[in-house]
Scaffold this motif. Structure first.
Motif, PDB file in Angstrom:
ATOM      1  N   GLY A 342      76.210 -10.950-105.081  1.00  0.00           N
ATOM      2  CA  GLY A 342      75.136 -11.336-104.183  1.00  0.00           C
ATOM      3  C   GLY A 342      75.438 -10.984-102.741  1.00  0.00           C
ATOM      4  N   LEU A 343      76.691 -11.147-102.329  1.00  0.00           N
ATOM      5  CA  LEU A 343      77.087 -10.785-100.967  1.00  0.00           C
ATOM      6  C   LEU A 343      76.942  -9.283-100.723  1.00  0.00           C
ATOM      7  N   VAL A 344      77.180  -8.498-101.774  1.00  0.00           N
ATOM      8  CA  VAL A 344      77.008  -7.044-101.635  1.00  0.00           C
ATOM      9  C   VAL A 344      75.523  -6.702-101.564  1.00  0.00           C
ATOM     10  N   ARG A 345      74.739  -7.323-102.432  1.00  0.00           N
ATOM     11  CA  ARG A 345      73.306  -7.010-102.469  1.00  0.00           C
ATOM     12  C   ARG A 345      72.598  -7.394-101.174  1.00  0.00           C
ATOM     13  N   ASN A 346      73.049  -8.507-100.564  1.00  0.00           N
ATOM     14  CA  ASN A 346      72.364  -8.902 -99.328  1.00  0.00           C
ATOM     15  C   ASN A 346      72.962  -8.255 -98.084  1.00  0.00           C
ATOM     16  N   GLY A 347      73.934  -7.346 -98.285  1.00  0.00           N
ATOM     17  CA  GLY A 347      74.466  -6.548 -97.194  1.00  0.00           C
ATOM     18  C   GLY A 347      75.584  -7.178 -96.398  1.00  0.00           C
ATOM     19  N   ARG A 348      76.026  -8.390 -96.752  1.00  0.00           N
ATOM     20  CA  ARG A 348      77.119  -9.019 -95.998  1.00  0.00           C
ATOM     21  C   ARG A 348      78.442  -8.328 -96.292  1.00  0.00           C
ATOM     22  N   VAL A 349      78.625  -7.861 -97.531  1.00  0.00           N
ATOM     23  CA  VAL A 349      79.812  -7.091 -97.913  1.00  0.00           C
ATOM     24  C   VAL A 349      79.357  -5.675 -98.230  1.00  0.00           C
ATOM     25  N   SER A 350      79.979  -4.690 -97.610  1.00  0.00           N
ATOM     26  CA  SER A 350      79.572  -3.298 -97.831  1.00  0.00           C
ATOM     27  C   SER A 350      80.174  -2.747 -99.119  1.00  0.00           C
ATOM     28  N   GLN A 351      79.541  -1.722 -99.655  1.00  0.00           N
ATOM     29  CA  GLN A 351      80.082  -1.041-100.837  1.00  0.00           C
ATOM     30  C   GLN A 351      81.451  -0.450-100.529  1.00  0.00           C
ATOM     31  N   ASP A 352      81.628   0.088 -99.328  1.00  0.00           N
ATOM     32  CA  ASP A 352      82.919   0.674 -98.971  1.00  0.00           C
ATOM     33  C   ASP A 352      84.024  -0.379 -98.992  1.00  0.00           C
ATOM     34  N   ARG A 353      83.728  -1.558 -98.437  1.00  0.00           N
ATOM     35  CA  ARG A 353      84.739  -2.616 -98.444  1.00  0.00           C
ATOM     36  C   ARG A 353      85.047  -3.050 -99.878  1.00  0.00           C
ATOM     37  N   LEU A 354      84.026  -3.188-100.707  1.00  0.00           N
ATOM     38  CA  LEU A 354      84.221  -3.553-102.109  1.00  0.00           C
ATOM     39  C   LEU A 354      85.076  -2.505-102.816  1.00  0.00           C
ATOM     40  N   ASP A 355      84.739  -1.231-102.611  1.00  0.00           N
ATOM     41  CA  ASP A 355      85.448  -0.159-103.302  1.00  0.00           C
ATOM     42  C   ASP A 355      86.914  -0.067-102.879  1.00  0.00           C
ATOM     43  N   THR A 356      87.219  -0.453-101.641  1.00  0.00           N
ATOM     44  CA  THR A 356      88.618  -0.434-101.197  1.00  0.00           C
ATOM     45  C   THR A 356      89.475  -1.332-102.089  1.00  0.00           C
ATOM     46  N   SER A 357      88.997  -2.525-102.373  1.00  0.00           N
ATOM     47  CA  SER A 357      89.752  -3.442-103.233  1.00  0.00           C
ATOM     48  C   SER A 357      89.732  -2.983-104.685  1.00  0.00           C
ATOM     49  N   VAL A 358      88.584  -2.480-105.145  1.00  0.00           N
ATOM     50  CA  VAL A 358      88.489  -2.010-106.525  1.00  0.00           C
ATOM     51  C   VAL A 358      89.482  -0.877-106.765  1.00  0.00           C
ATOM     52  N   ARG A 359      89.598   0.045-105.819  1.00  0.00           N
ATOM     53  CA  ARG A 359      90.552   1.146-105.965  1.00  0.00           C
ATOM     54  C   ARG A 359      91.985   0.625-106.149  1.00  0.00           C
ATOM     55  N   ARG A 360      92.367  -0.358-105.340  1.00  0.00           N
ATOM     56  CA  ARG A 360      93.735  -0.877-105.458  1.00  0.00           C
ATOM     57  C   ARG A 360      93.991  -1.449-106.856  1.00  0.00           C
ATOM     58  N   LEU A 361      93.032  -2.189-107.376  1.00  0.00           N
ATOM     59  CA  LEU A 361      93.214  -2.825-108.680  1.00  0.00           C
ATOM     60  C   LEU A 361      93.171  -1.806-109.815  1.00  0.00           C
ATOM     61  N   LEU A 362      92.286  -0.819-109.724  1.00  0.00           N
ATOM     62  CA  LEU A 362      92.240   0.230-110.741  1.00  0.00           C
ATOM     63  C   LEU A 362      93.523   1.052-110.724  1.00  0.00           C
ATOM     64  N   ARG A 363      93.973   1.386-109.535  1.00  0.00           N
ATOM     65  CA  ARG A 363      95.182   2.208-109.417  1.00  0.00           C
ATOM     66  C   ARG A 363      96.349   1.546-110.143  1.00  0.00           C
ATOM     67  N   GLU A 364      96.474   0.238-109.990  1.00  0.00           N
ATOM     68  CA  GLU A 364      97.586  -0.422-110.662  1.00  0.00           C
ATOM     69  C   GLU A 364      97.434  -0.381-112.180  1.00  0.00           C
ATOM     70  N   LYS A 365      96.232  -0.520-112.690  1.00  0.00           N
ATOM     71  CA  LYS A 365      96.040  -0.430-114.136  1.00  0.00           C
ATOM     72  C   LYS A 365      96.487   0.938-114.664  1.00  0.00           C
TER      73      LYS A 365
END
Length: 666
Positions: A342-365
C-alpha cells in the motif's frame, strides 16, 4: 537436483547480478513486498495455526513471504522433512523463489531461555561467554564451522547471530550470548565466528551471519532489556558509544552478510531518540554511509507491532514507513506485506527504494545456492547433525570454559580424589558414576558438591518470565543453606553465570568455587575430578555488591568499585596431569544412595527434570496429556516448573495446589 532452466535467473552459468536482475524484472509487487518480511514459522502441518498465535504457514506463503525463523528443533528428520515440504510448496508458484530459513542461537548448553533455544539434535557447546573465558579464536571458528555444517544439513541458511554486544551492564539479561565485556576480545571472536559460518565469502555451503545488535546493545539503563518498555532506553554516561560500535566495524570488515539493529533507543546522544531500526542517522548515516555496509539490514522481531520505542504515537503503517525510510531491508517477526504494498501504491515508498532491498535479499539467495538446490538430503543430515565427535568437542569446550576462583585446601581441594563419599545438590548424582560414591546425607559425606545458578528476579508478564533480570544478589536463605552445607562437609560450589552474580557472600565460606558459562554435569565432573582442566578466565568483572552495580556506568566495562573478582580472574590447577576417565568396572562399582523424603521441590524443580522422571511425567500428563508434545516445550524445559505454571494465567489455583502437592509427594 537443479531446477530446469526456464528463465535466465535459473541458469547457474550466469553471473549472480544478471540472475538477480532477471528475477527482479519478473516479480510482481506482491512478490517483492513478501520478500521483505521474516516472521516466525512453525514446524509441522502447513495448514495449522502457528506458534504464539501466529498465522499458519499456508497463509504466510500465500502472502509471498519466504524468509522464516524457526524456534523449534524437534529432531533432525522433522526439521529437514518440513524444510523440504515448504520448498516443495513454493516450487509450485510461478517464480518458485525458494524460502530462506533462519534460527536464533541453539548450539549452547543454556539455562536462560531468553538468550538462546534448546540445542535439540544439534551439538552442545558453552555459551559465547564461555568461549570468551577460553579466548581461543581458532576454537570459536571451529565451533562456528560445526554450527554451519549442522545448519546447512537441515536447511538453516541464516544465523541470527553472533551477538557482538558488550556485557558492560552487569544486570543485563542478555549477557550470556555475548563474548563478554571486552571490545577487542569481542571483535576478534566475533570475526572468527563469522568466518566459521560464512567462510571468506558467502557461498553455497555458507550460513549467512546476522550480527546483532547494531550499534551495540548492552549499555541498557538500569540493566533492563528493550524487549520491554521499561527497558527501552540505551544510555552512554561514560561516553563509550565508539567502544560498543567497534565489534561491528570488525564484523563489516570481515564481510558479515547481515546486520540487526536493537530495539533500544539512544538517550542523551546526538541521535534521534527512537528505536535503532527507526533511526535514519543510525541505519543510513552511520551503518550505510560512514561504515560502508551494503548487506541486508533486518530489524529485530516485532518492532512494528510490539517494541516501537520512540514512535508509539505513529500508526502501524507510519512506523513501517519510518523504518523503511531509515534504511532497513526486512522486518523481523512481522507479516504484513500488504501494508508495504500500500505504501508503494500510494507513492510514499518508491519502486526504486523497494527494489534496492529486494536486490539485496535476492542476491543472498543466489549466493547461498538456494535457487539452484533448495532442498536438503534427510538421510545425510541425520548422519551429520550432532555426531558423537561434535558432541565430544562441545563437552571439551564446556569443561575448558569452567573458571576456578577459589581452591581451598583439604578434601575439597580441586581436582578431587576419586572414590570419595560425595553429597550432591543441583546435579544428577549418576553423573558421578565411576568417580565417587553418592551419599544421601551431607553428614555422611567426605565432600559436598553444589551446582547453583546466578540469581535473578522472577518477573511477571507474557515475555518477562523468560528473562533473568534484576538483582544479582543471592537471597539470605540461599547463602545460609550453602553455609550450612559447608559447615557439615568440605564443599565445592559451581555457579552458572549468565550474568555476573554477587559472589561476595561465598568468598568467606570454606568452599572451593568454580563458575561456568553453560556446562553439563558431565563436563563439570570431568573438571572436578581432574580429567579436564579449567582454563577459563572471567569474561566480565564480578561486582562486590549491588550498591557498586547501581553506582556504575552501564556503557563502561569494569566500572564497579572494589570488585569481588576483576575481569580476567581465574586460577589454574596445581601441577595438573589428566586423570583417567572412569572405566566401566569403576562405574559399576560406585553406589548412589537415594535421599529420603521428597525428591522434588515443586517451587524450584525444573520442568525438564519432571518430564524426564517417570513419576513426574505421569503426574503432569494426568492434567495435561498433550504437554510433552507442545511445540513450546523445548523453550521452557529449563525453567522452574512453578514459573511455567504461573505463566498459565487461566489455570485453576486449586488444581495448581494439588499438582504441586503431588510433585512434593514423589
Amino acid at each position: 537436483m537443479s531446477t530446469p532452466s526456464r528463465f535466465p535467473y535459473q541458469d547457474e552459468s550466469l553471473a549472480v547480478e544478471q540472475r538477480v536482475e532477471d528475477l527482479l524484472s519478473r516479480m510482481t509487487l506482491e512478490d517483492k513486498t513478501g520478500l521483505l518480511f521474516h516472521p516466525i514459522a512453525t514446524i509441522g502441518d502447513v495448514e495449522a495455526e502457528g506458534l504464539l498465535g501466529t498465522p499458519s504457514m499456508r497463509s504466510l506463503l500465500d502472502k509471498r513471504i519466504n524468509h522464516f525463523n524457526i524456534l523449534q528443533a524437534p529432531t533432525t528428520r522433522a526439521i529437514t522433512e518440513w524444510h523440504n515440504a515448504v520448498q516443495a510448496e513454493v516450487a509450485k508458484t510461478t517464480l518458485g523463489i525458494p524460502v530462506t530459513i533462519s534460527s536464533d542461537p541453539r548450539h549452547s548448553f543454556a539455562n536462560n531461555p531468553a538468550t538462546s533455544f534448546t540445542a535439540g539434535p544439534f551439538s552442545q557447546w558453552p555459551e559465547p561467554l564461555g568461549f570468551a573465558a577460553i579466548g581461543d579464536e581458532a576454537l570459536v571458528q571451529r565451533w562456528a564451522d560445526i554450527v554451519r555444517r549442522e545448519y546447512v544439513a537441515v536447511g538453516i541458511r541464516v544465523a541470527l547471530h553472533p551477538q557482538i554486544d558488550l556485557a558492560t551492564e552487569p544486570r543485563w539479561a542478555r549477557a550470556s550470548a555475548t563474548f563478554g565485556q571486552d571490545s577487542d576480545v569481542t571483535s576478534r571472536l566475533g570475526v572468527a565466528y563469522i568466518r566459521g559460518l560464512q567462510g571468506k565469502t558467502v557461498g553455497p555451503q555458507s550460513v549467512s551471519a546476522m550480527a546483532k545488535h547494531f550499534p551495540g546493545g548492552g549499555p541498557q539503563k538500569d540493566g533492563e532489556d528493550p524487549h520491554f518498555e521499561y527497558g527501552r532506553e540505551q544510555v552512554y554516561p561514560g561516553g563509550q558509544f565508539e567502544l560498543h560500535l567497534a565489534p561491528f566495524k570488525a564484523a563489516i570488515a570481515a564481510g558479515v552478510g547481515q546486520m540487526m539493529p536493537y530495539y533500544g533507543m539512544p538517550v542523551g546522544t546526538e541521535f534521534e531518540e527512537v528505536g535503532f531500526s527507526f533511526n535514519k542517522q543510525i541505519v543510513t548515516g552511520l551503518l550505510r554511509e560512514q561504515l560502508g555496509f551494503d548487506g541486508i539490514v533486518c530489524t529485530d522481531w516485532g518492532i512494528l507491532s510490539r517494541t516501537f520505542w520512540g514512535v508509539e504515537d505513529l500508526s502501524y503503517e507510519d512506523r513501517m514507513f519510518k523504518a523503511f525510510d531509515a534504511g532497513v531491508d526486512q522486518f523481523g517477526g512481522e507479516y504484513a506485506p500488504e501494508v508495504l504494498a500500500g505504501l508503494v501504491r500510494n507513492g510514499r515508498v518508491s519502486q526504486d527504494r523497494l527494489d534496492t532491498s529486494v536486490r539485496r535479499l535476492l542476491r543472498e539467495k543466489f549466493l547461498l545456492g538456494l535457487v539452484d538446490r533448495p532442498t536438503v538430503d534427510v538421510a545425510a543430515a541425520e548422519q551429520l547433525v550432532g555426531t558423537p565427535a561434535a558432541r565430544e568437542e562441545g563437552l571439551a569446550a564446556q569443561a575448558a570454559a569452567q573458571t576456578l576462583l577459589i581452591n581451598r585446601d583439604g578434601a575439597a581441594h580441586l581436582p578431587l580424589n576419586k572414590q570419595l563419599k560425595v553429597y550432591v545438590e543441583g546435579m544428577d548424582p549418576n553423573s558421578l558414576a565411576g568417580r565417587a560414591n553418592v551419599v544421601a546425607s551431607v553428614e555422611d559425606a567426605d565432600v559436598a558438591i553444589l551446582r547453583i545458578v546466578a540469581p535473578w528476579e522472577q518477573r511477571t508478564g507474557e515475555l518477562d518470565f523468560f528473562f533473568h533480570a534484576g538483582s544479582l544478589d543471592f537471597t539470605p536463605d540461599q547463602v545460609e543453606h550453602i553455609r550450612a552445607i559447608a559447615a557439615a562437609a568440605p564443599t565445592v560450589v559451581d555457579v552458572y553465570l549468565d550474568r555476573p552474580a554477587i559472589l561476595t557472600p561465598l568468598q568467606d565460606l570454606p568452599v572451593s568455587l568454580l563458575v561456568n558459562f553453560g556446562s553439563t554435569d558431565e563436563a563439570f565432573v570431568r573438571v572436578a575430578f581432574g580429567e579436564a582442566e579449567p582454563k577459563g578466565r572471567l569474561p566480565f568483572e564480578i561486582p562486590s555488591s549491588m550498591a557498586a552495580v547501581l553506582a556504575s556506568r552501564p556503557d563502561v566495562p569494569s566500572d564497579t568499585a572494589d570488585p569481588a573478582y576483576p575481569y580476567g580472574a581465574g586460577l589454574d590447577y596445581d601441577d595438573w596431569t589428566p586423570a583417567a576417565a572412569p572405566t566401566d568396572d569403576e562405574r559399576a562399582a560406585t553406589t548412589v544412595e537415594q535421599k529420603s523424603g521428597p525428591r522434588f521441590d515443586p517451587e524450584t524443580v525444573l520442568l525438564g527434570a519432571l518430564l524426564d522422571d517417570p513419576q513426574g511425567a505421569a503426574i503432569l500428563n494426568s492434567v495435561a496429556p498433550d504437554l510433552s508434545d507442545n511445540p513450546m516445550m523445548e523453550m521452557v524445559r529449563a525453567m522452574p516448573f512453578s514459573t511455567v505454571i504461573a505463566m498459565a494465567g487461566d489455570a485453576d489455583p486449586a488444581q495448581i495446589a494439588q499438582l504441586k502437592a503431588a510433585i512434593a509427594a514423589i
